[in-house]
Design an enzyme around this catalytic site. Structure first.
Site, PDB file in Angstrom:
ATOM      1  N   SER A 110    -110.238 -14.141 -75.598  1.00 34.68           N
ATOM      2  CA  SER A 110    -109.794 -13.518 -76.859  1.00 34.68           C
ATOM      3  C   SER A 110    -109.832 -11.988 -76.840  1.00 34.68           C
ATOM      4  CB  SER A 110    -110.542 -14.093 -78.070  1.00 34.68           C
ATOM      5  OG  SER A 110    -111.929 -13.872 -77.999  1.00 34.68           O
TER       6      SER A 110
ATOM      7  N   CYS B 227    -113.954 -13.223 -72.602  1.00 34.50           N
ATOM      8  CA  CYS B 227    -112.884 -13.343 -71.589  1.00 34.50           C
ATOM      9  C   CYS B 227    -111.507 -13.410 -72.232  1.00 34.50           C
ATOM     10  CB  CYS B 227    -113.107 -14.563 -70.699  1.00 34.50           C
ATOM     11  SG  CYS B 227    -114.617 -14.484 -69.704  1.00 34.50           S
TER      12      CYS B 227
ATOM     13  N   ASP C  28    -109.998 -21.627 -69.715  1.00 33.19           N
ATOM     14  CA  ASP C  28    -111.217 -20.821 -69.683  1.00 33.19           C
ATOM     15  C   ASP C  28    -111.450 -20.309 -68.263  1.00 33.19           C
ATOM     16  OD1 ASP C  28    -113.738 -19.775 -69.817  1.00 33.19           O
ATOM     17  OD2 ASP C  28    -114.621 -21.486 -70.864  1.00 33.19           O
TER      18      ASP C  28
HETATM   19  P1  4NP Z   1    -114.225 -17.044 -73.239  1.00 37.94           P
HETATM   20  O1  4NP Z   1    -114.960 -17.491 -71.889  1.00 37.94           O
HETATM   21  O2  4NP Z   1    -114.392 -18.167 -74.227  1.00 37.94           O
HETATM   22  O3  4NP Z   1    -112.809 -16.872 -72.812  1.00 37.94           O
HETATM   23  O4  4NP Z   1    -114.881 -15.762 -73.680  1.00 37.94           O
HETATM   24  C1  4NP Z   1    -116.280 -17.949 -71.873  1.00 37.94           C
HETATM   25  C2  4NP Z   1    -117.317 -17.051 -71.851  1.00 37.94           C
HETATM   26  C3  4NP Z   1    -118.603 -17.498 -71.781  1.00 37.94           C
HETATM   27  C4  4NP Z   1    -118.865 -18.862 -71.737  1.00 37.94           C
HETATM   28  C5  4NP Z   1    -117.819 -19.755 -71.760  1.00 37.94           C
HETATM   29  C6  4NP Z   1    -116.524 -19.295 -71.836  1.00 37.94           C
HETATM   30  N1  4NP Z   1    -120.194 -19.314 -71.627  1.00 37.94           N
HETATM   31  O5  4NP Z   1    -120.383 -20.527 -71.508  1.00 37.94           O
HETATM   32  O6  4NP Z   1    -121.133 -18.519 -71.689  1.00 37.94           O
END
Ligand code: 4NP
Length: 154
Positions: A14, A12, A123
């Site tokens: 990065s 998401c 997030d």
């Molecule tokens: P990101 O978002 O760190 O911005 O890529 C997430 C993607 C997946 C998860 C958490 C945050 N997950 O828990 O699977």
């Protein structure tokens, strides 16, 4: 100059940071002089394309994230990159924990580095569409600042 963006899943925030900054680097004629990559502290999504919501929100603003694939950050990244930019405090802590002693790569919190009023890119994974728009808003502002910094340093 080599820059690595790091979040938790690398699907998401990065990869969005990577796509947004790459576009700015090329628009400034510096695309060939800056190596840009992204990675996650976790390994759950390794090999996957960015989240469809991140890709669609990015596409609406002219960024194409479709070719990116998630990978996990590793200790070697601290020597392969000059600047490692974390999206939130948790990412920063996780990176500090694996950073080899004496590593040359500089580690920082992306938004805090440019005093953009907040420290973290929230997030969006469990949020709605507006979460992805907020991520883009923050990363576009930070991308402008990072480009300005690199121009001064090159
Ligand atoms: P990101 O978002 O760190 O911005 O890529 C997430 C993607 C997946 C998860 C958490 C945050 N997950 O828990 O699977």
């Amino acid at each position: 100059m080599r820059v690595l963006f790091v979040c938790l899943g690398n699907i998401c925030r990065s990869p969005t940071a990577e796509g947004v900054f790459r576009q700015r680097a090329y628009a400034a004629g510096l695309g060939e002089r800056i190596r840009i990559d992204s990675a996650g502290t976790g390994d759950w999504h390794v090999g996957k394309a960015p989240d469809i919501r991140a890709r669609q929100a990015a596409r609406r603003r002219g960024y194409d994230l479709d070719a990116l694939r998630a990978r996990q950050v590793c200790r070697e990244d601290f020597s392969r990159f000059d600047l490692i930019l974390a999206m939130d405090h948790g990412n920063l802590r996780d990176l500090q924990a694996i950073r080899p002693a004496g590593a040359a790569g500089e580690l920082d919190l992306y938004l805090r580095r440019y005093a953009l009023g907040e420290d973290e890119v929230p997030d969006p994974y469990y949020a709605g569409e507006e979460g992805f728009e907020r991520v883009l808003d923050l990363l576009e502002r930070a991308g402008d600042e990072l480009l300005a910094e690199i121009r001064r340093r090159l």
